[in-house]
Design a protein around this motif. Structure first.
Motif, PDB file in Angstrom:
ATOM      1  N   GLY A  30     -10.677   1.488   4.644  1.00 44.94           N
ATOM      2  CA  GLY A  30     -10.133   0.212   4.414  1.00 44.94           C
ATOM      3  C   GLY A  30     -10.980  -0.667   5.887  1.00 44.94           C
ATOM      4  N   TYR A  31     -11.698   0.327   6.568  1.00 43.38           N
ATOM      5  CA  TYR A  31     -12.306  -0.266   8.029  1.00 43.38           C
ATOM      6  C   TYR A  31     -13.695  -0.355   8.045  1.00 43.38           C
ATOM      7  N   HIS A  32     -14.062  -1.501   8.425  1.00 42.07           N
ATOM      8  CA  HIS A  32     -15.482  -1.553   8.840  1.00 42.07           C
ATOM      9  C   HIS A  32     -15.634  -0.851  10.251  1.00 42.07           C
ATOM     10  N   VAL A  33     -17.120  -0.055  10.087  1.00 43.13           N
ATOM     11  CA  VAL A  33     -17.312   0.563  11.393  1.00 43.13           C
ATOM     12  C   VAL A  33     -18.532   0.278  11.976  1.00 43.13           C
ATOM     13  N   ALA A  34     -18.821   0.330  13.290  1.00 43.60           N
ATOM     14  CA  ALA A  34     -19.825  -0.057  13.745  1.00 43.60           C
ATOM     15  C   ALA A  34     -20.133   0.955  15.004  1.00 43.60           C
ATOM     16  N   ARG A  44     -23.423  -3.936  26.788  1.00 42.80           N
ATOM     17  CA  ARG A  44     -23.381  -3.163  25.786  1.00 42.80           C
ATOM     18  C   ARG A  44     -24.128  -3.952  24.513  1.00 42.80           C
ATOM     19  N   GLU A  45     -24.831  -3.065  23.691  1.00 44.25           N
ATOM     20  CA  GLU A  45     -25.614  -3.507  22.770  1.00 44.25           C
ATOM     21  C   GLU A  45     -25.383  -3.087  21.323  1.00 44.25           C
ATOM     22  N   PHE A  46     -25.385  -4.048  20.284  1.00 45.28           N
ATOM     23  CA  PHE A  46     -24.881  -3.666  18.824  1.00 45.28           C
ATOM     24  C   PHE A  46     -26.064  -2.728  18.408  1.00 45.28           C
ATOM     25  N   VAL A  47     -25.722  -1.578  17.879  1.00 43.08           N
ATOM     26  CA  VAL A  47     -26.602  -0.964  17.026  1.00 43.08           C
ATOM     27  C   VAL A  47     -26.637  -0.804  15.594  1.00 43.08           C
ATOM     28  N   ALA A  48     -25.420  -0.688  14.909  1.00 43.59           N
ATOM     29  CA  ALA A  48     -25.566  -0.704  13.538  1.00 43.59           C
ATOM     30  C   ALA A  48     -24.002  -0.837  12.956  1.00 43.59           C
ATOM     31  N   ALA A  49     -23.586  -1.328  11.824  1.00 40.95           N
ATOM     32  CA  ALA A  49     -22.689  -1.568  11.309  1.00 40.95           C
ATOM     33  C   ALA A  49     -22.436  -1.548  10.002  1.00 40.95           C
ATOM     34  N   ILE A  50     -21.493  -1.079   9.120  1.00 40.35           N
ATOM     35  CA  ILE A  50     -21.255  -0.710   7.796  1.00 40.35           C
ATOM     36  C   ILE A  50     -19.961  -1.234   7.275  1.00 40.35           C
ATOM     37  N   ARG A  51     -19.927  -2.043   6.248  1.00 38.53           N
ATOM     38  CA  ARG A  51     -18.560  -2.700   5.710  1.00 38.53           C
ATOM     39  C   ARG A  51     -17.864  -1.414   4.779  1.00 38.53           C
ATOM     40  N   PRO A  52     -16.620  -1.669   4.524  1.00 34.27           N
ATOM     41  CA  PRO A  52     -15.932  -0.516   4.010  1.00 34.27           C
ATOM     42  C   PRO A  52     -16.248   0.109   2.633  1.00 34.27           C
ATOM     43  N   ASN A  53     -16.743  -0.825   1.903  1.00 31.90           N
ATOM     44  CA  ASN A  53     -17.569  -0.003   0.606  1.00 31.90           C
ATOM     45  C   ASN A  53     -18.839   0.359   0.699  1.00 31.90           C
ATOM     46  N   ALA A  54     -19.368   0.310   2.003  1.00 33.08           N
ATOM     47  CA  ALA A  54     -20.630   1.019   2.260  1.00 33.08           C
ATOM     48  C   ALA A  54     -21.861   0.318   1.639  1.00 33.08           C
ATOM     49  N   GLY A  98     -12.703  -2.009  12.712  1.00 33.99           N
ATOM     50  CA  GLY A  98     -11.956  -3.095  12.478  1.00 33.99           C
ATOM     51  C   GLY A  98     -11.641  -3.257  11.119  1.00 33.99           C
ATOM     52  N   ASP A  99     -10.411  -3.609  10.932  1.00 36.24           N
ATOM     53  CA  ASP A  99      -9.973  -3.837   9.354  1.00 36.24           C
ATOM     54  C   ASP A  99     -10.007  -5.254   8.934  1.00 36.24           C
ATOM     55  N   ARG A 100     -10.436  -6.351   9.588  1.00 33.98           N
ATOM     56  CA  ARG A 100     -10.797  -7.542   9.347  1.00 33.98           C
ATOM     57  C   ARG A 100     -11.942  -8.036   9.997  1.00 33.98           C
ATOM     58  N   VAL A 101     -13.173  -7.783   9.532  1.00 32.14           N
ATOM     59  CA  VAL A 101     -14.433  -8.147  10.104  1.00 32.14           C
ATOM     60  C   VAL A 101     -15.064  -9.108   9.225  1.00 32.14           C
ATOM     61  N   MET A 106     -20.098  -8.976  12.203  1.00 35.41           N
ATOM     62  CA  MET A 106     -20.192  -7.587  12.101  1.00 35.41           C
ATOM     63  C   MET A 106     -21.066  -7.149  13.383  1.00 35.41           C
ATOM     64  N   ARG A 107     -21.799  -7.941  13.912  1.00 37.70           N
ATOM     65  CA  ARG A 107     -22.468  -7.565  15.077  1.00 37.70           C
ATOM     66  C   ARG A 107     -21.893  -7.777  16.555  1.00 37.70           C
ATOM     67  N   SER A 108     -20.692  -8.306  16.363  1.00 39.08           N
ATOM     68  CA  SER A 108     -20.091  -8.658  17.759  1.00 39.08           C
ATOM     69  C   SER A 108     -18.986  -7.693  18.331  1.00 39.08           C
TER      70      SER A 108
END
Length: 125
Positions: A30-34, A44-54, A98-101, A106-108
């Motif tokens: 259920g979580y977005h991961v970054a 701090r720099e954003f690298v990558a993110a993926i939503r729950p369902n990939a 995070g569970d609500r992104v 996504m990049r924040s």
């Protein structure tokens, strides 16, 4: 919720490394991961993110085409596969969840409520 990031280390320029991030205490799917990173003296720099369902991913401009984020919900683990590493990739890498992104956030870093302890990646030239 506890996040653990591991897999960092010392690698030569041009090499590859895979980071892992495990989540415990909640249902991982259920979580977005970054992934974010921070080098000494830099923000701090954003690298990558993926939503729950990939199904949707996002990458920072400096890593696009070299890094790949993925996840295995059955293993409660997200990955960051890094290729063609260079000295500018040297940093502490943090995973976040995070569970609500919303898509636009996504990049924040502020969109993610849970953070791992960080793992050091050092690229030698």
């Amino acid at each position: 919720v506890q996040l653990q990031a591991f897999g960092g280390g010392l690698v030569q320029a041009g090499g590859a490394l895979r980071l892992s991030c495990t989540l415990s205490g909640r249902t991982f799917r259920g979580y977005h991961v970054a992934w974010f990173r921070q080098a000494p003296g830099k923000e701090r720099e954003f690298v990558a993110a993926i939503r729950p369902n990939a199904g949707s991913t996002s990458y920072g401009d400096s890593v696009k085409g070299r890094f790949t984020i993925s996840r295995d919900n059955a293993k409660n683990t997200a990955y960051l596969q890094m290729h063609s590493l260079n000295s500018e990739d040297t940093a502490v890498y943090y995973c976040a969840a995070g569970d609500r992104v919303i898509l636009s956030a996504m990049r924040s870093a502020s969109a993610y409520h849970y953070w791992g302890q960080g793992t050091q990646v050092t690229v030698s030239s």
